[in-house]
Design a protein around this motif. Structure first.
Motif, mmCIF file in Angstrom:
data_model
loop_
_atom_site.group_PDB
_atom_site.id
_atom_site.type_symbol
_atom_site.label_atom_id
_atom_site.label_comp_id
_atom_site.label_asym_id
_atom_site.label_seq_id
_atom_site.Cartn_x
_atom_site.Cartn_y
_atom_site.Cartn_z
ATOM 1 N N ARG A 4 0.418 9.280 -16.793
ATOM 2 C CA ARG A 4 -0.588 9.778 -15.946
ATOM 3 C C ARG A 4 -0.288 11.217 -15.825
ATOM 4 N NH1 ARG A 4 -2.340 5.920 -11.956
ATOM 5 N NH2 ARG A 4 -0.748 4.066 -12.615
ATOM 6 N N GLN B 18 0.660 13.070 -12.331
ATOM 7 C CA GLN B 18 0.597 11.643 -10.786
ATOM 8 C C GLN B 18 1.489 10.704 -11.491
ATOM 9 O OE1 GLN B 18 -3.319 10.551 -12.131
ATOM 10 N NE2 GLN B 18 -4.532 12.164 -10.540
ATOM 11 N N TRP B 19 2.358 10.242 -12.982
ATOM 12 C CA TRP B 19 2.961 10.073 -12.815
ATOM 13 C C TRP B 19 3.917 9.668 -13.194
ATOM 14 C CZ3 TRP B 19 2.400 4.776 -11.057
ATOM 15 C CH2 TRP B 19 3.215 3.835 -11.410
ATOM 16 N N GLN C 39 0.858 -1.079 -0.096
ATOM 17 C CA GLN C 39 -0.127 0.096 0.190
ATOM 18 C C GLN C 39 0.654 1.517 -0.082
ATOM 19 O OE1 GLN C 39 -2.516 -0.480 2.954
ATOM 20 N NE2 GLN C 39 -3.575 -1.294 2.414
ATOM 21 N N SER C 40 1.664 1.606 -0.399
ATOM 22 C CA SER C 40 2.502 2.534 -1.178
ATOM 23 C C SER C 40 1.938 3.490 -1.877
ATOM 24 C CB SER C 40 4.032 2.039 -1.476
ATOM 25 O OG SER C 40 4.497 1.086 -0.549
ATOM 26 N N GLU C 41 3.005 4.898 -1.384
ATOM 27 C CA GLU C 41 2.250 5.730 -2.424
ATOM 28 C C GLU C 41 3.275 6.403 -3.234
ATOM 29 O OE1 GLU C 41 1.587 9.370 0.125
ATOM 30 O OE2 GLU C 41 0.403 8.318 1.365
ATOM 31 N N VAL C 42 4.707 5.678 -3.059
ATOM 32 C CA VAL C 42 6.165 5.722 -4.065
ATOM 33 C C VAL C 42 6.555 4.037 -4.298
ATOM 34 C CG1 VAL C 42 7.882 6.365 -4.357
ATOM 35 C CG2 VAL C 42 6.171 7.715 -3.613
ATOM 36 N N GLY D 229 -2.073 1.309 -8.022
ATOM 37 C CA GLY D 229 -3.136 2.563 -7.888
ATOM 38 C C GLY D 229 -1.231 3.475 -7.274
ATOM 39 N N VAL D 230 -0.191 2.976 -7.518
ATOM 40 C CA VAL D 230 0.392 3.722 -6.774
ATOM 41 C C VAL D 230 1.141 4.711 -7.804
ATOM 42 C CG1 VAL D 230 3.193 3.761 -6.845
ATOM 43 C CG2 VAL D 230 1.988 2.041 -6.014
ATOM 44 N N GLN D 231 0.844 5.976 -7.244
ATOM 45 C CA GLN D 231 1.150 7.572 -8.065
ATOM 46 C C GLN D 231 2.574 8.118 -7.970
ATOM 47 O OE1 GLN D 231 -1.746 9.845 -8.452
ATOM 48 N NE2 GLN D 231 -2.274 7.295 -7.813
ATOM 49 N N ARG D 232 3.547 7.624 -7.535
ATOM 50 C CA ARG D 232 4.821 8.000 -8.299
ATOM 51 C C ARG D 232 5.740 6.464 -8.030
ATOM 52 N NH1 ARG D 232 5.975 13.114 -4.334
ATOM 53 N NH2 ARG D 232 4.719 13.916 -5.178
ATOM 54 N N GLN E 58 1.444 -0.055 -10.973
ATOM 55 C CA GLN E 58 -0.319 0.563 -12.344
ATOM 56 C C GLN E 58 -0.677 -0.199 -11.278
ATOM 57 O OE1 GLN E 58 1.710 -0.207 -16.002
ATOM 58 N NE2 GLN E 58 1.357 2.351 -16.457
#
Length: 112
Positions: A98, A101-102, A31-34, A77-80, A74
């Motif tokens: 994206r 975002q990406w 569940q990472s953001e990056v 749903g990771v943003q970076r 992807q």
């Protein structure tokens, strides 16, 4: 892994980078953001012979493993994504960022 734990890292998920589904499950579980991808296979010594011997695994890690990490990020749903994904791999993956975002670049991060 014990060495990482002694340095204060918490191991959340582990996967064989060549196992697409295992990588996806690990990234989703984290569940990472990056996601920081630094896959490489460098020899202990930097001679022409040792570098040549390491090259096939290094290429496979970066292309196949990198593609698995990108696809997993992807799917999660990771943003970076920060990593070493090269231009050839981006073309082969038909990479479409994206907007705003990406991020995929060639930044190398080091920790001590």
């Amino acid at each position: 892994m014990a060495k990482l734990r002694r340095r204060g890292f918490q191991i959340i998920a582990i996967a064989d980078v060549f196992d697409t589904e295992a990588v996806k499950a690990a990234v989703i579980h984290a569940q990472s953001e990056v996601v920081i991808e630094q896959l490489t296979a460098l020899p202990n010594t930097y001679t022409g012979e040792s570098m040549s011997a390491a090259a096939p695994l290094n290429q496979r890690l970066r292309q196949e493993g990198g593609a698995n990490v990108l696809a997993a990020a992807q799917a999660a749903g990771v943003q970076r994504l920060r990593g070493v994904l090269n231009a050839k791999a981006k073309r082969e993956l038909n990479f479409q960022p994206r907007p705003l975002q990406w991020m995929v670049d060639t930044t190398v991060a080091c920790a001590s």
